[in-house]
Enzyme design. Structure first.
Site, short mmCIF file in Angstrom:
data_model
loop_
_atom_site.label_atom_id
_atom_site.label_comp_id
_atom_site.label_asym_id
_atom_site.label_seq_id
_atom_site.Cartn_x
_atom_site.Cartn_y
_atom_site.Cartn_z
N HIS A 73 52.46 29.48 25.40
CA HIS A 73 51.89 28.17 25.10
C HIS A 73 52.41 27.18 26.13
O HIS A 73 53.63 27.03 26.28
CB HIS A 73 52.28 27.75 23.68
CG HIS A 73 51.84 26.37 23.32
ND1 HIS A 73 50.60 25.88 23.66
CD2 HIS A 73 52.47 25.37 22.64
CE1 HIS A 73 50.48 24.63 23.21
NE2 HIS A 73 51.61 24.30 22.60
N GLU A 100 38.10 32.16 44.05
CA GLU A 100 38.58 33.54 44.22
C GLU A 100 39.58 33.92 43.12
O GLU A 100 39.62 35.05 42.65
CB GLU A 100 39.22 33.70 45.61
CG GLU A 100 39.85 35.05 45.89
CD GLU A 100 38.81 36.15 46.04
OE1 GLU A 100 37.60 35.85 46.10
OE2 GLU A 100 39.23 37.33 46.08
N HIS A 114 52.46 23.29 27.94
CA HIS A 114 52.23 21.85 27.83
C HIS A 114 52.01 21.24 29.21
O HIS A 114 52.31 20.06 29.43
CB HIS A 114 53.43 21.17 27.15
CG HIS A 114 53.41 21.26 25.66
ND1 HIS A 114 54.21 20.50 24.85
CD2 HIS A 114 52.67 22.03 24.81
CE1 HIS A 114 53.99 20.79 23.57
NE2 HIS A 114 53.06 21.72 23.52
N CYS A 169 54.12 27.63 16.93
CA CYS A 169 53.01 28.38 17.54
C CYS A 169 52.74 29.70 16.82
O CYS A 169 51.73 30.35 17.09
CB CYS A 169 53.34 28.76 18.99
SG CYS A 169 53.79 27.42 20.08
#
Ligand SMILES: [Zn+2]
Length: 209
Positions: free
Chosen positions: A100, A125, A102, A82
């Protein structure tokens, strides 16, 4: 970012455990980073059980060029794939932390884009939990295509970050894969992760009705 590099790493480990419990970083997937007081990126390793990551497992990365300033103590560990995407979000959006996910909800939410390059979220909201967004806003979240390697997503991520339609978004969805979510600091990243996962679950559930 308040706190020393040590405190930041401890908080990152705590958040990974919490995200693991929510099934956002399961199967060794997903990740997290934050900047240390020197402005370097503290990055979790790849391919490890995220609930077991320790402060010594983090890599210290130069945000500008991606080079490793300090490796994890265990030489068998490699930095998360990443890294390039996290750096892109930090540099383009003044973020200091990115996670990150999944999560299944992020995969199913991306499906709702159909032929479009985004999903629109409205009438919730919880939208107020995203910095700068009101509950009456229609919030556009970019959706990009998955690639064989995570690092190959970077060009699409950079294009989405530059797109004015998505200026209010603090997340990018990746089809069949997950989401990147960021904030101005670690706590805002945690809040945005909780808010966006709620929003993803909400639009998927509403679409079933
Ligand atoms: Zn991933």
């Amino acid at each position: 970012m308040a706190g020393s590099a040590k405190e930041t790493k401890e908080l990152l480990c705590e958040f990974l455990r919490a995200f693991y419990q929510r099934v956002w970083v399961s199967g060794t997937g997903g990740g997290i980073c934050a900047l240390d007081p020197d402005g370097n990126m503290l990055l979790a390793p790849t391919g490890v059980h995220k609930e077991r990551v320790q402060p010594a497992d983090f890599f210290t990365i130069d945000v500008r060029d991606g080079s490793v300033v300090k490796a994890a103590e265990d030489p068998a560990l490699r930095p998360s794939e990443c890294g390039a995407i996290f750096r892109a979000a930090i540099l383009a959006r003044q973020a200091t932390s990115v996670m990150h996910s999944h999560a299944l909800s992020s995969v199913l939410a991306a499906d709702l884009a159909g032929d479009r390059d985004h999903v629109a979220i409205r009438d919730l909201e919880m939208l107020k939990g995203v910095r700068g967004v009101a509950n009456r806003d229609t919030h556009l979240v970019p959706v990009i295509m998955n690639t064989p390697r995570e690092s190959e997503l970077t060009d699409q991520v950079e294009a989405a970050l530059k797109d004015d339609r998505f200026a209010a978004a603090h997340t990018i969805l990746v089809r069949d894969h997950g989401a990147y979510i960021w904030g101005a600091d670690l706590w805002e990243t945690k809040r945005h992760a909780e808010v966006y996962h709620f929003l993803f679950e909400a639009i998927v559930a509403r679409n079933r009705r």
